[in-house]
Design a protein around this motif. Sequence first.
Motif, mmCIF file in Angstrom:
data_model
loop_
_atom_site.group_PDB
_atom_site.id
_atom_site.type_symbol
_atom_site.label_atom_id
_atom_site.label_comp_id
_atom_site.label_asym_id
_atom_site.label_seq_id
_atom_site.Cartn_x
_atom_site.Cartn_y
_atom_site.Cartn_z
ATOM 1 N N ASP A 1 0.890 -0.983 0.083
ATOM 2 C CA ASP A 1 0.043 -0.081 0.053
ATOM 3 C C ASP A 1 0.891 1.333 -0.029
ATOM 4 O O ASP A 1 1.815 1.298 0.891
ATOM 5 N N GLU A 2 0.575 2.316 -0.882
ATOM 6 C CA GLU A 2 1.609 3.362 -1.061
ATOM 7 C C GLU A 2 1.482 4.133 0.277
ATOM 8 O O GLU A 2 2.508 4.705 0.635
ATOM 9 N N ASP A 3 0.420 4.156 0.867
ATOM 10 C CA ASP A 3 0.443 4.919 2.392
ATOM 11 C C ASP A 3 1.043 4.246 3.355
ATOM 12 O O ASP A 3 1.567 4.691 4.480
ATOM 13 N N LEU A 4 1.283 2.898 3.139
ATOM 14 C CA LEU A 4 1.966 2.021 4.038
ATOM 15 C C LEU A 4 3.497 1.541 3.767
ATOM 16 O O LEU A 4 4.114 0.474 4.087
ATOM 17 N N LYS A 5 4.114 2.244 2.622
ATOM 18 C CA LYS A 5 5.376 1.956 2.040
ATOM 19 C C LYS A 5 6.550 1.834 2.941
ATOM 20 O O LYS A 5 7.204 1.120 2.875
ATOM 21 N N TYR A 6 6.376 2.620 4.064
ATOM 22 C CA TYR A 6 7.526 2.560 5.209
ATOM 23 C C TYR A 6 7.489 1.219 5.781
ATOM 24 O O TYR A 6 8.218 0.936 6.581
ATOM 25 N N THR A 7 6.369 0.563 5.957
ATOM 26 C CA THR A 7 6.260 -0.685 6.810
ATOM 27 C C THR A 7 7.137 -1.856 6.273
ATOM 28 O O THR A 7 7.833 -2.642 6.840
ATOM 29 N N THR A 8 7.343 -1.579 4.764
ATOM 30 C CA THR A 8 8.418 -2.861 4.276
ATOM 31 C C THR A 8 9.922 -2.459 4.820
ATOM 32 O O THR A 8 10.436 -3.332 4.880
ATOM 33 N N LEU B 1 -7.292 3.441 11.726
ATOM 34 C CA LEU B 1 -5.725 3.339 11.582
ATOM 35 C C LEU B 1 -5.062 4.362 11.269
ATOM 36 O O LEU B 1 -5.554 5.162 10.386
ATOM 37 N N ARG B 2 -4.019 4.508 11.952
ATOM 38 C CA ARG B 2 -2.859 5.766 11.400
ATOM 39 C C ARG B 2 -1.680 4.968 10.476
ATOM 40 O O ARG B 2 -1.143 4.079 11.099
ATOM 41 N N THR B 3 -1.725 5.422 9.230
ATOM 42 C CA THR B 3 -0.843 4.701 8.382
ATOM 43 C C THR B 3 0.645 5.127 8.403
ATOM 44 O O THR B 3 1.526 4.494 8.108
ATOM 45 N N ASN B 4 0.572 6.560 8.296
ATOM 46 C CA ASN B 4 1.634 7.136 8.539
ATOM 47 C C ASN B 4 1.490 8.577 8.847
ATOM 48 O O ASN B 4 1.242 9.562 8.334
ATOM 49 N N GLY B 5 1.724 8.753 10.414
ATOM 50 C CA GLY B 5 1.396 10.085 10.651
ATOM 51 C C GLY B 5 1.326 10.192 12.206
ATOM 52 O O GLY B 5 2.119 9.325 12.615
ATOM 53 N N ILE B 6 1.246 11.138 12.640
ATOM 54 C CA ILE B 6 1.046 11.468 14.189
ATOM 55 C C ILE B 6 -0.202 11.479 14.949
ATOM 56 O O ILE B 6 -0.919 12.531 14.178
ATOM 57 N N SER B 7 -0.730 10.969 15.906
ATOM 58 C CA SER B 7 -1.681 11.105 16.520
ATOM 59 C C SER B 7 -1.797 11.131 17.876
ATOM 60 O O SER B 7 -1.104 10.582 18.717
ATOM 61 N N THR B 8 -2.027 12.388 18.430
ATOM 62 C CA THR B 8 -2.243 12.551 20.153
ATOM 63 C C THR B 8 -3.795 13.049 20.348
ATOM 64 O O THR B 8 -4.679 12.894 19.611
ATOM 65 N N ASP B 9 -4.042 13.192 21.579
ATOM 66 C CA ASP B 9 -5.278 13.710 22.085
ATOM 67 C C ASP B 9 -5.695 14.977 21.487
ATOM 68 O O ASP B 9 -6.768 15.433 21.264
ATOM 69 N N GLU B 10 -4.721 15.714 21.268
ATOM 70 C CA GLU B 10 -4.990 16.921 20.800
ATOM 71 C C GLU B 10 -5.112 17.209 19.267
ATOM 72 O O GLU B 10 -6.102 17.916 18.745
ATOM 73 N N CYS C 1 -4.327 15.354 14.921
ATOM 74 C CA CYS C 1 -4.058 14.228 14.054
ATOM 75 C C CYS C 1 -3.705 14.767 12.720
ATOM 76 O O CYS C 1 -4.313 15.617 12.180
ATOM 77 N N ARG C 2 -2.151 14.320 12.366
ATOM 78 C CA ARG C 2 -1.763 14.724 11.141
ATOM 79 C C ARG C 2 -1.098 13.658 10.374
ATOM 80 O O ARG C 2 -0.081 12.943 11.061
ATOM 81 N N GLY C 3 -1.389 13.768 9.098
ATOM 82 C CA GLY C 3 -0.467 12.493 7.989
ATOM 83 C C GLY C 3 -1.810 11.582 7.473
ATOM 84 O O GLY C 3 -2.862 12.162 7.311
ATOM 85 N N ASN C 4 -1.171 10.423 7.223
ATOM 86 C CA ASN C 4 -2.220 9.380 6.499
ATOM 87 C C ASN C 4 -2.800 8.822 7.268
ATOM 88 O O ASN C 4 -2.317 8.068 8.183
ATOM 89 N N PHE C 5 -4.058 8.569 7.330
ATOM 90 C CA PHE C 5 -5.097 7.734 8.221
ATOM 91 C C PHE C 5 -6.306 7.055 7.334
ATOM 92 O O PHE C 5 -6.042 7.045 6.016
ATOM 93 N N LYS C 6 -6.739 6.037 7.994
ATOM 94 C CA LYS C 6 -7.705 5.354 7.221
ATOM 95 C C LYS C 6 -9.085 5.605 8.293
ATOM 96 O O LYS C 6 -9.093 5.189 9.424
ATOM 97 N N SER C 7 -9.952 6.087 7.583
ATOM 98 C CA SER C 7 -11.306 6.533 8.287
ATOM 99 C C SER C 7 -12.177 5.376 7.928
ATOM 100 O O SER C 7 -12.653 4.716 7.083
ATOM 101 N N LYS C 8 -13.167 5.206 9.037
ATOM 102 C CA LYS C 8 -14.277 4.064 9.251
ATOM 103 C C LYS C 8 -15.177 4.768 7.908
ATOM 104 O O LYS C 8 -15.813 3.887 7.163
#
Length: 463
Positions: free
Chosen positions: A164-171, A398-407, A409-416
């Motif tokens: 997945d292009e959004d998950l390329k870092y996982t390889t 799912l956060r595929t490539n980004g940063i997520s805090t209580d305050e 969310c920034r980057g690549n995500f998958k939304s329901k």
Amino acid sequence: MNNLILMPSFIMITIVVYFTMKSAIKQRKNILFGVTLPEQALSDDAVLKMIDDYKRIVNIFTLVIILTGLPIAFINKEGLSVLYLLIWSLVVTEWLVRQPYVYMNRKLKKLKKDNEWFIGEKRVVSMDTKISKLKDKMPIPNKYMIIPFGISLIPLIISIVRYDEDLKYTTFIAFILMTVLVLLYFIGFRGSNKLKLKVYSKNSDINYILNKEEKYLNSIVWFITSLTASIVFLFTYLVIFEVINVSYYFITIIAILGGIITFLGFIYSNNRIKSLEEELLKMDKEVIYTDDDEYWIDGYKYYNENDYNSKVKPRFGFNAYTYNLATKKGKISYYSGFVIYAVIFIPLFFNLLSMEFTNPKITISSESISVDYHLYDYEFSVNDIEDIKLVDEVSFKLRTNGISTDEYCRGNFKSKEYGKCRVYIYNKSKPYIIVKLKNNYFIYNEETKDETMNVYNQLIEKL
């Protein structure tokens, strides 16, 4: 990520450091605080007082460690909380943990010199013939490492097959995992087998039993370490690629349990060898004592130009070995750890600071919309916009490539609701702007409702 997720790490580090400091109290083969003493000196009043003083100092240091670590749970910016945890853990595990030990080591060395408590020989250059036969033996066969290697291949295969292009870092991370396991194998599993073999006694059977048992236990501990690491990474990948549907909290619990199992394994191995050594040598009348304190700097760093071995059994802590800094290989192995720390943590430190103290800046022109944000810049054409709307609720699975805090969310995500999304939102600042593009969604808002509505109105004009 809630700050409370960091607390298990804080608790684990505190427990490990406490028991590491406490381990210095129990002498091993007449060695206390890294200083070799004759039998009668171990019961000397001055020595016994030092042990009591050390226990008190350890309790004080533990309290300091706890008090300095507690802010992790209360820092309101989670990026800063992560940074604080990293710095705190580095200071505690690499410096603070040794300070009571170093203090007592220097104090006991002076007491030893004043009382002329020197025993045995300064150097031992002979090796028991039976021990030498053990040098290349490993109680657990190398083939057992196929198990963690095989498990670690699964994330790599998953990341390639389900690319997945959004998950390329996982390889890339999967390859790093394989590298970590290879290092665990050569540095730990195989490396512990090549430790300098020790002569405890003139009795060959005792030497054989103690060295063989130590190799056996070390190989088991390193195998368990490799196995737990591969299992944690496997579950992480199964969640990322939605093969299983469990919370990241579940992965955190598995990682913590794996760390606890590994730590308990090292404690058990260390205590088992100490108990067996004490039991056998008590019955032996031919114990060999060697006084090589001069080669131990502060009781934990080994520097011996007369010893060709790059690895030796440490005098402090639960590590399987430490390095001989007089050898080229020992220096490279020892200082490479600091280089790796610097390469990993310095960029991470500045990246987290940049993300925590900078906000996304959106620019809307007649042809394109772009967002300027550290590591996560984004741009798309006005012609790619299919729809724009405002919503009060949005959730991500799912956060595929980004940063997520209580305050935020920034980057690549998958939304329901929307699938793949590029996200720049303040979680508690409603509403959210949902921009439907040709291949994904762009979700954005500002820190206040008025600012968000201003951006929304500018975007609506582009439709």
